[in-house]
Design a protein around this motif. Structure first.
Motif, mmCIF file in Angstrom:
data_model
loop_
_atom_site.group_PDB
_atom_site.id
_atom_site.type_symbol
_atom_site.label_atom_id
_atom_site.label_comp_id
_atom_site.label_asym_id
_atom_site.label_seq_id
_atom_site.Cartn_x
_atom_site.Cartn_y
_atom_site.Cartn_z
ATOM 1 N N ASP A 26 -72.614 -21.217 -2.873
ATOM 2 C CA ASP A 26 -73.281 -20.085 -3.516
ATOM 3 C C ASP A 26 -72.861 -18.824 -2.780
ATOM 4 N N PHE A 85 -80.883 -13.257 0.400
ATOM 5 C CA PHE A 85 -80.886 -14.487 1.192
ATOM 6 C C PHE A 85 -82.132 -15.329 0.893
ATOM 7 N N GLU A 86 -83.262 -14.660 0.736
ATOM 8 C CA GLU A 86 -84.531 -15.368 0.530
ATOM 9 C C GLU A 86 -84.731 -15.843 -0.907
ATOM 10 N N ASN A 87 -83.999 -15.291 -1.862
ATOM 11 C CA ASN A 87 -84.175 -15.652 -3.266
ATOM 12 C C ASN A 87 -83.068 -16.629 -3.677
ATOM 13 N N SER A 88 -83.436 -17.860 -3.937
ATOM 14 C CA SER A 88 -82.443 -18.888 -4.278
ATOM 15 C C SER A 88 -81.764 -18.628 -5.628
ATOM 16 N N LEU A 89 -82.336 -17.764 -6.454
ATOM 17 C CA LEU A 89 -81.740 -17.448 -7.750
ATOM 18 C C LEU A 89 -80.696 -16.326 -7.664
ATOM 19 N N ASN A 91 -77.375 -14.528 -7.160
ATOM 20 C CA ASN A 91 -75.974 -14.942 -7.175
ATOM 21 C C ASN A 91 -75.116 -13.807 -7.708
#
Length: 121
Positions: A26, A85-89, A91
């Motif tokens: 990612d 960095f903290e938000n996995s969504l 991109n």
């Protein structure tokens, strides 16, 4: 700032996205405008040099395309990195810009703030 610098940044970003895709990584890319704010070292960075050239000579550099300052505070850039960095969504590519000012507007603001200063016309 030289044109080759801009081209190298674009090519590096393209290579990074290709590598990330080929290796299942990612990748989030932050592209800030001219970064302003407190300096942590005694030498001037490119953005500070752009502002000083504008203030002292009335000229803008290649870093200000079309005479525009596309800028953002360094603390906001750091915050954007943390949020991504903290938000996995998160991109892809993010452009981090607070405001766009035309060089003449910058000089006008400075003249209002410092009426006794001798800024170029």
């Amino acid at each position: 700032m030289k044109q080759w610098y801009i081209v190298s940044k674009i090519l590096a970003e393209e290579a990074a996205f290709k590598f990330a895709q080929e290796n299942g990584i990612d990748l989030v890319v932050m592209n800030p405008g001219l970064v302003i704010g407190p300096l942590l070292h005694p030498t001037l960075n490119e953005t500070s040099k752009c502002f000083l050239t504008l203030i002292s000579q009335g000229k803008y550099s290649n870093a200000t395309p079309g005479g525009n300052f596309i800028y953002v505070d360094v603390r906001d850039v750091a915050n954007a990195h943390i949020l991504a960095f903290e938000n996995s969504l998160a991109n892809g590519r993010y452009c981090v810009v607070a405001q766009v000012l035309i060089c003449s507007q910058v000089l006008q603001i400075l003249r209002q703030l410092y009426p006794t200063a001798n800024f170029p016309i």
